[in-house]
Design an enzyme around this catalytic site. Structure first.
Site, PDB file in Angstrom:
ATOM      1  N   CYS A   1      45.361  40.067  50.851  1.00 31.84           N
ATOM      2  CA  CYS A   1      44.266  39.498  50.055  1.00 31.84           C
ATOM      3  C   CYS A   1      44.019  38.082  50.554  1.00 31.84           C
ATOM      4  CB  CYS A   1      44.688  39.506  48.584  1.00 31.84           C
ATOM      5  SG  CYS A   1      43.509  38.688  47.507  1.00 31.84           S
TER       6      CYS A   1
ATOM      7  N   CYS B   1      36.249  27.503  43.627  1.00 26.80           N
ATOM      8  CA  CYS B   1      35.074  28.370  43.436  1.00 26.80           C
ATOM      9  C   CYS B   1      34.143  27.709  42.436  1.00 26.80           C
ATOM     10  CB  CYS B   1      35.509  29.738  42.917  1.00 26.80           C
ATOM     11  SG  CYS B   1      34.124  30.873  42.693  1.00 26.80           S
TER      12      CYS B   1
ATOM     13  N   CYS C   1      39.452  33.001  35.116  1.00 22.94           N
ATOM     14  CA  CYS C   1      40.001  32.909  36.479  1.00 22.94           C
ATOM     15  C   CYS C   1      40.511  31.511  36.796  1.00 22.94           C
ATOM     16  CB  CYS C   1      38.908  33.303  37.471  1.00 22.94           C
ATOM     17  SG  CYS C   1      39.367  33.049  39.190  1.00 22.94           S
TER      18      CYS C   1
ATOM     19  N   GLU D   1      45.455  30.130  49.110  1.00 23.08           N
ATOM     20  CA  GLU D   1      46.531  31.106  48.969  1.00 23.08           C
ATOM     21  C   GLU D   1      46.147  32.445  49.588  1.00 23.08           C
ATOM     22  OE1 GLU D   1      49.025  29.718  45.113  1.00 23.08           O
ATOM     23  OE2 GLU D   1      47.012  30.406  44.714  1.00 23.08           O
TER      24      GLU D   1
ATOM     25  N   CYS E   1      45.317  39.050  40.836  1.00 23.71           N
ATOM     26  CA  CYS E   1      43.901  38.667  40.807  1.00 23.71           C
ATOM     27  C   CYS E   1      43.681  37.550  39.797  1.00 23.71           C
ATOM     28  CB  CYS E   1      43.034  39.826  40.359  1.00 23.71           C
ATOM     29  SG  CYS E   1      43.110  41.248  41.402  1.00 23.71           S
TER      30      CYS E   1
ATOM     31  N   CYS F   1      34.440  31.342  36.380  1.00 20.19           N
ATOM     32  CA  CYS F   1      34.492  32.342  35.310  1.00 20.19           C
ATOM     33  C   CYS F   1      35.601  31.958  34.329  1.00 20.19           C
ATOM     34  CB  CYS F   1      34.789  33.720  35.900  1.00 20.19           C
ATOM     35  SG  CYS F   1      33.611  34.211  37.156  1.00 20.19           S
TER      36      CYS F   1
END
Ligand code: SAH
Ligand code: SF4
Length: 347
Positions: A104, A111, A118, A91, A339, A115
């Site tokens: 962004c 990932c 997220c 994205e 975010c 975390c």
């Protein structure tokens, strides 16, 4: 033979290639001009390049951009694109503001760090993006902006989309070189922001290659809390990361001598009065600037705030103790473009 995407090469690499082809160096500038300024993605249409070279380039290379799978527009002007890059989904988010316009971009598919707060981490890690896939996100959006005069040009790039940029070290560095190159994107070093969860050995090396704004996703005032929400802290603890950033900013011009810190406000986890004072104490020996980020909801997560009173209280304690602090404005929330909300999923 499978063609290689020409967008993987920075100016230095293309110059070597053309030296090998026995071409004149000005041809490198002509080709870069076609791609990055005129947004021409077909060698055939590069009319001032001699036909033999065009054929040669065509036989060996392509100039492929990511393919748009889905476009979502927020009421506040933010646009999120779901893109297909060589079979995987990523994205990219366009964030227009009054005086600037930020793109962004993603650096990995998923990932590995995962975390707690997220959604990118929730899909696991699939692979690193190559340079053409990172740079391709900017070229594609520039192409769309060029066609639609209601869209503002991009002034800033943030590497804050999917992935941990420093775990894709050389592809990210080569992409940044293309962003900075005046014959390519020509962004100023102060307009490119790399956000990291804190990989200190890579941070020490980064300044050898590029100088851009570095920002650290701290999110906790001590190792005890950080270990619970960011597993990466068990490998690189807070002080080791702050030390490495201190080294980076000593040499960096882009950072203007400050450690940029991001701190997501997580309900009942890191937002107490005590936590604010711990944070002040932690940063007392560093020159820093803090961005408080209201947590963006990812599937009714327990960290979510019902009101922003705690954020304001926390903010006031920091301000009253002389800390340079901002509260980040939430953008694109209605389309899950904020975010931590990027997951590369179709919904
Ligand atoms: N992996 C890098 C860069 C991508 S994440 C990093 O972690 O810094 C970009 C930013 O979004 C980071 O500061 C990250 O901590 C933050 N973020 C992640 N999930 C979030 C959420 N649910 N709400 C608000 N910010 C979030
Ligand atoms: Fe990865 Fe950054 Fe999300 Fe953590 S916040 S899982 S490091 S993308």
């Amino acid at each position: 033979m499978k063609k290689i995407n020409f967008l993987n090469f920075n100016r230095e690499m293309i110059s070597f290639l053309f030296l090998y082809f026995k071409e004149k160096i000005f041809v490198v500038y002509q080709i870069l001009n076609w791609i990055y300024k005129k947004l021409c993605f077909s060698f055939n249409n590069m009319t001032n390049i001699n036909i033999k070279l065009r054929e040669k380039l065509n036989n060996l290379f392509n100039i492929d951009l990511p393919i748009i799978i889905n476009t979502k527009k927020s009421v506040d002007g933010v646009i999120k694109w779901l893109l297909n890059v060589n079979g995987d989904f990523i994205e990219t988010v366009y964030i227009p503001e009054n005086k600037r316009c930020t793109l962004c971009i993603s650096t990995q598919v998923g990932c590995i760090i995962n975390c707690n707060f997220c959604s990118t981490g929730k899909i696991g890690f699939k692979r690193n993006l190559n340079v053409s896939e990172i740079i391709g996100q900017i070229l594609l959006v520039n192409f769309l902006i060029n066609k639609d005069n209601k869209l503002k040009s991009i002034t800033n790039i943030v590497l804050m989309g999917m992935g941990e940029p420093l775990f894709n070290f050389f592809n990210v560095i080569n992409s940044i070189k293309i962003m900075l190159d005046k014959y390519c994107f020509n962004f100023s070093k102060r307009k490119i922001v790399l956000s990291t969860s804190g990989i200190s050995d890579k941070i020490y090396r980064l300044i050898n290659y590029v100088d851009i704004v570095l920002t650290f996703s701290l999110h906790a005032p001590n190792n005890f809390i950080r270990n619970k929400i960011m597993s990466i802290n068990k490998k690189y603890d807070i002080i080791s990361v702050l030390d490495s950033i201190n080294y980076y900013i000593y040499y960096s011009k882009a950072n203007r001598g400050k450690i940029n810190i991001e701190y997501i406000m997580l309900y009942n986890i890191n937002d107490s009065k005590k936590n604010a004072y711990q944070l002040i104490n932690l940063l007392k020996d560093f020159s820093s600037k803090i961005n408080l980020i209201p947590f963006n909801n990812i599937n009714n997560n327990i960290f979510f705030y019902k009101n922003s009173k705690n954020i304001l209280n926390f903010y006031n304690i920091l301000v009253n103790n002389g800390i340079f602090v901002f509260i980040r404005k939430i953008r694109g929330n209605d389309i899950n473009a904020s975010c931590g909300q990027l997951s590369g999923k179709l919904i």
